[in-house]
Motif scaffolding. Sequence first.
Motif, PDB file in Angstrom:
ATOM      1  N   UNK A 252       0.881  -1.084  -0.039  1.00 12.49           N
ATOM      2  CA  UNK A 252      -0.013   0.137   0.149  1.00 12.49           C
ATOM      3  C   UNK A 252       0.935   1.293  -0.031  1.00 12.49           C
ATOM      4  N   UNK A 253       0.609   2.368  -0.954  1.00  8.78           N
ATOM      5  CA  UNK A 253       1.533   3.285  -0.955  1.00  8.78           C
ATOM      6  C   UNK A 253       1.223   4.190   0.307  1.00  8.78           C
ATOM      7  N   UNK A 254       0.023   4.281   0.834  1.00 11.75           N
ATOM      8  CA  UNK A 254      -0.288   5.201   1.954  1.00 11.75           C
ATOM      9  C   UNK A 254      -1.188   4.439   2.888  1.00 11.75           C
ATOM     10  N   UNK A 255      -1.185   5.065   4.322  1.00 11.14           N
ATOM     11  CA  UNK A 255      -2.086   4.263   5.072  1.00 11.14           C
ATOM     12  C   UNK A 255      -3.752   4.483   4.734  1.00 11.14           C
ATOM     13  N   UNK A 256      -4.096   5.368   4.021  1.00 12.64           N
ATOM     14  CA  UNK A 256      -5.288   5.628   3.583  1.00 12.64           C
ATOM     15  C   UNK A 256      -5.630   4.632   2.725  1.00 12.64           C
ATOM     16  N   UNK A 257      -4.606   4.381   1.755  1.00 11.78           N
ATOM     17  CA  UNK A 257      -5.056   3.596   0.542  1.00 11.78           C
ATOM     18  C   UNK A 257      -5.000   1.908   1.334  1.00 11.78           C
ATOM     19  N   UNK A 258      -4.217   1.448   2.194  1.00 15.59           N
ATOM     20  CA  UNK A 258      -4.249   0.410   2.809  1.00 15.59           C
ATOM     21  C   UNK A 258      -5.578   0.203   3.179  1.00 15.59           C
ATOM     22  N   UNK A 259      -6.203   1.243   4.045  1.00 16.29           N
ATOM     23  CA  UNK A 259      -7.650   1.060   4.589  1.00 16.29           C
ATOM     24  C   UNK A 259      -8.700   0.977   3.574  1.00 16.29           C
ATOM     25  N   UNK A 260      -8.458   1.627   2.383  1.00 17.98           N
ATOM     26  CA  UNK A 260      -9.538   1.621   1.524  1.00 17.98           C
ATOM     27  C   UNK A 260      -9.641   0.369   0.642  1.00 17.98           C
ATOM     28  N   UNK A 261      -8.309  -0.368   0.608  1.00 22.21           N
ATOM     29  CA  UNK A 261      -8.155  -1.462   0.142  1.00 22.21           C
ATOM     30  C   UNK A 261      -8.634  -2.725   0.960  1.00 22.21           C
ATOM     31  N   UNK A 262      -8.738  -2.528   2.309  1.00 21.13           N
ATOM     32  CA  UNK A 262      -8.778  -3.797   2.919  1.00 21.13           C
ATOM     33  C   UNK A 262      -9.985  -3.679   3.839  1.00 21.13           C
ATOM     34  N   UNK A 263     -10.375  -4.929   4.476  1.00 26.55           N
ATOM     35  CA  UNK A 263     -11.704  -5.059   5.464  1.00 26.55           C
ATOM     36  C   UNK A 263     -11.273  -4.748   6.928  1.00 26.55           C
ATOM     37  N   UNK A 264     -10.046  -5.095   7.324  1.00 28.94           N
ATOM     38  CA  UNK A 264      -9.692  -5.120   8.660  1.00 28.94           C
ATOM     39  C   UNK A 264      -8.070  -4.432   8.649  1.00 28.94           C
ATOM     40  N   UNK A 265      -7.866  -3.199   9.204  1.00 30.99           N
ATOM     41  CA  UNK A 265      -6.412  -2.961   9.218  1.00 30.99           C
ATOM     42  C   UNK A 265      -6.134  -2.711  10.466  1.00 30.99           C
ATOM     43  N   UNK A 266      -4.797  -3.278  10.653  1.00 30.73           N
ATOM     44  CA  UNK A 266      -4.074  -3.384  11.904  1.00 30.73           C
ATOM     45  C   UNK A 266      -3.057  -2.192  11.947  1.00 30.73           C
ATOM     46  N   UNK A 267      -2.640  -1.562  13.084  1.00 31.90           N
ATOM     47  CA  UNK A 267      -1.477  -0.774  13.195  1.00 31.90           C
ATOM     48  C   UNK A 267      -0.799  -1.032  14.238  1.00 31.90           C
ATOM     49  N   UNK A 291     -17.769   3.275   5.991  1.00 32.19           N
ATOM     50  CA  UNK A 291     -18.815   2.415   6.738  1.00 32.19           C
ATOM     51  C   UNK A 291     -18.471   1.351   6.669  1.00 32.19           C
ATOM     52  N   UNK A 292     -18.441   0.345   7.914  1.00 33.97           N
ATOM     53  CA  UNK A 292     -17.854  -1.097   7.803  1.00 33.97           C
ATOM     54  C   UNK A 292     -16.742  -1.293   7.853  1.00 33.97           C
ATOM     55  N   UNK A 293     -15.609  -0.431   7.691  1.00 32.68           N
ATOM     56  CA  UNK A 293     -14.373  -0.523   7.903  1.00 32.68           C
ATOM     57  C   UNK A 293     -13.799  -0.813   9.141  1.00 32.68           C
ATOM     58  N   UNK A 294     -12.789  -1.846   9.357  1.00 28.69           N
ATOM     59  CA  UNK A 294     -12.387  -2.114  10.763  1.00 28.69           C
ATOM     60  C   UNK A 294     -10.992  -1.663  10.934  1.00 28.69           C
ATOM     61  N   UNK A 295     -10.742  -0.912  12.118  1.00 30.27           N
ATOM     62  CA  UNK A 295      -9.494  -0.543  12.359  1.00 30.27           C
ATOM     63  C   UNK A 295      -9.080  -1.161  13.962  1.00 30.27           C
ATOM     64  N   UNK A 296      -7.958  -1.584  13.876  1.00 30.42           N
ATOM     65  CA  UNK A 296      -7.329  -2.362  15.024  1.00 30.42           C
ATOM     66  C   UNK A 296      -6.082  -1.510  15.438  1.00 30.42           C
ATOM     67  N   UNK A 297      -6.130  -0.973  16.784  1.00 32.18           N
ATOM     68  CA  UNK A 297      -4.984  -0.408  17.274  1.00 32.18           C
ATOM     69  C   UNK A 297      -3.803  -1.350  18.030  1.00 32.18           C
ATOM     70  N   UNK A 298      -2.840  -1.686  17.616  1.00 30.09           N
ATOM     71  CA  UNK A 298      -2.234  -2.734  18.306  1.00 30.09           C
ATOM     72  C   UNK A 298      -0.921  -1.942  19.383  1.00 30.09           C
TER      73      UNK A 298
END
Length: 491
Positions: A252-267, A291-298
Amino acid sequence: MATVHLRIGDLVWGKLGRYPPWPGKIVSPPKDLKKPRGKKCFFVKFFGTEDHAWIKVEQLKPYHPHKEDMVKINKGKRFQQAVDAVEEYLKKAKGKESAHASDDKNKTDKGRKAPAKPMKIIEEDDEDAFKGGSSDKEQTDSDPEPSSVQRLVAGTVSGFKWESSPASSMEPISKRLKIIEEDTGSTSIQAADSTAVNGSITPTDKRIGFLGLGLMGSGIVSNLLKMGHVVTVWNRTAEKCDLFIQEGARLGRTPAEVVSMCDITFSCVSDPKAARDLVLGPSGVLQGIRPGKCYVEMSTVDPETITELSQVITSRGGRFLEAPVSGSQQLSNDGMLVIVAAGDRSVYEDCSSCFQAMGKTSFFLGEAGNAARMMLVLNMVQGSFMATIAEGLTLAQATGQSQQTFLDILCQGQMASTFVDQKCQNILQGNFKPDYYLKHIQKDLRLAISMGDSVNHPTPMAAAANEVYKRAKALDQSDNDMSAVYRAYIH
């Protein structure tokens, strides 16, 4: 179910802890390696890696009858490379067999070939099998007899079920040989909902994103890929992504791009500022949330940061979970972290296969912020304990006592642990290669002290330890392991 007979040289599928079944070959163990106690087992060398392990008989399946089923359920790049290595090995073995057959035609003085030796299962009291005795003549890591490689071992495919097994790690034989043993411990679920290690992981079909490839993140991503997850990665220093791209990850080129491409994004990043910048900064996570995108802060951060991130993510229709991890770089690499989660329970459940891939257990603690609080308490205790151990080692030396003897005594008492042994041995060897950065444990102590202040709770022990770590940081130990706090006492 028919009895399955195996012997040295046979190709097998070996099931090791949480890892998927992996192709391997039964080999003779090193002569000085003691056999494990308990159930019957074989020493297996795994294809595509330099890993060796003792595997119990019930965790082994013959290679050929089960190949089709295994290839169907495992799609990872490393797995396919391992299967390719087996096929290449078989081609070479077949060539050798043809050569031997040709030679045999020209040999008339020896008469008939002796009958093949019966298959031998290594018994617990079978010393010769583990000493490389004459009963199994000089078969080690070299190619086994082609006849044993090609043999289809009797046993029904459909009726063969894997037995559950405790999680264990595989390491190159040059580093350490690990023995699989019964684990009688169990995870308590009374205080918190917990997910124990699952012997066979079915990766989620959700697309996974991962931001941050530091000491912890690198091991986590490696295990996610190993277990067959589809992962897109991003890191501030892009070069760190290269290894994972080679292993099958997407970039992914940017965090925004990763989130837009994925269902669940971990950091997983270093501190509260880095966590906020990742979400709120230019081309940040928030710009990709829908809406519906998941973000997991590790990341290990303070509860206030978690509350802020949770609010901004959910305000865009996203779903939020915090899931900091307890462990080290080595435990991350081994997939043996402890995950402490809180927030959206449905996200926690959606992350089940990911948590099983990266950790040995996970806990759900309720509303967002609780996991941050728990993790700061845990790391406060660990950091304070490490400073105390360093203080004890230096006091022993200052009073004319042997530091090694101090460690030997300590490791025979009630405080004995892998943590104590490894950290102390590293100190005595002058090895401060980071397994958990000193600057990060000092950050955790600082945040824990602040959390104590917010509820008017005294933290004098943590405050004292924090001062020692600050002294170590002033001595340029920030990027060394937390055990480098030792140097604060000797300068």
